[in-house]
Design a protein around this motif. Structure first.
Motif: not given
Length: 288
Positions: A119-129
């Motif tokens: 629930h914090l901003s500034g998150k980054t994601l790995i690829t769905a793969d």
């Protein structure tokens, strides 16, 4: 101990899993009648490190907490494994260690490392793969079919609701037993999630007081279509208020007497932590 899948199926409405962070709080939850608890990575960071939920807690620290909790209570235990602490190989080791330590379900998320609170901003994601590979690795690593793999996506706050739904579809296809689409920002988004998935897989709702998701009771969330509801950080928030008031009173008065009516009695504490039963057990094994 009833497997988590059976608890979810048997529960009328939604199964509630309060957040805990040690054997003491897990035992209190069990005494209150809960059949399932949630070992929150955030609450471990708060209480064991005195730090925010920014990926500082290690896999071995969580494993030690699982083992300690399992030694005290015999109820279902959902464990927050964050990102799995690395790549697919790390995920497999995490699953093996957590399952061996006593986890009933292991939750994995698709953030990059170090992660942060959903629930914090500034998150980054790995690829769905990459996340699909992690879920498959987790499913292959577990020894018991009763151990649930919970797939969490944080994509709503990064890529939007539609992208989150597409990721959830892929995670379900990869073998996830429960879907956790984090931080829907409205009732409309919650309904989009449940309308698409509730007939195919149990859905988890995360209630973070003051977070991005509208607050709701377990009954309200069950009506929307969620089968599992966690309150991961509520206990730590309650403890902050109570503990701060205790320390302020002790500092002011130099005694606990003004605070006594807000404290458990000595016998109440001993009863809660099982002293009478342990003394009876010790007597049974004592030298005659």
């Amino acid at each position: 101990m009833t497997p988590l899948a059976d608890l979810i199926q048997q529960t009328q409405g939604a199964l509630v899993a309060p957040g805990v962070y040690d054997p003491f709080t897990a035992n209190l939850a069990a005494q209150a009648g809960f059949e399932c608890v949630y070992l929150s990575g955030a609450s471990l960071a708060y209480t064991q490190l005195g730090r925010p939920d920014l990926g500082l807690v290690t896999m071995t620290e969580v494993a030690d907490s699982i083992a300690a909790i399992r030694d005290r209570v015999d109820i279902a235990l959902i464990v927050d494994a964050d990102t799995g602490y690395g790549n697919a190989l790390n995920v497999q080791r995490t699953v093996r260690v957590f399952e061996r330590s006593g986890a009933s379900a292991i939750q994995l998320e698709d953030q990059t490392f170090p992660k942060r609170c959903g629930h914090l901003s500034g998150k980054t994601l790995i690829t769905a793969d990459e996340m699909v590979g992690k879920i498959q690795a987790a499913c292959d690593a577990r020894r018991s079919d009763t151990t649930r793999i919970i797939a969490r996506t944080d994509a709503i706050g990064v890529e939007g609701i539609e992208a989150a739904m597409e990721r959830a579809e892929r995670y379900l296809d990869a073998g996830a037993d429960v879907l956790f689409i984090e931080a829907p920002q409205s009732r409309q988004q919650q309904l989009m999630i449940t309308e698409r998935f509730q007939q195919r897989v149990p859905l988890l709702a995360n209630m973070v007081e003051g977070g991005r998701t509208p607050a709701g009771s377990a009954d309200e969330l069950a009506d929307l279509g969620f089968k599992l509801v966690i309150f991961p950080g509520g206990l730590a928030r309650a403890v902050i208020r109570q503990a701060s008031a205790y320390f302020e009173s002790l500092k002011r008065h130099g005694t606990t007497e003004p605070f006594r009516d807000r404290m458990a009695a000595f016998d109440e504490l001993n009863e809660s932590i099982g002293l009478p039963e342990m003394l009876a057990t010790a007597e049974r094994y004592a030298a005659k």
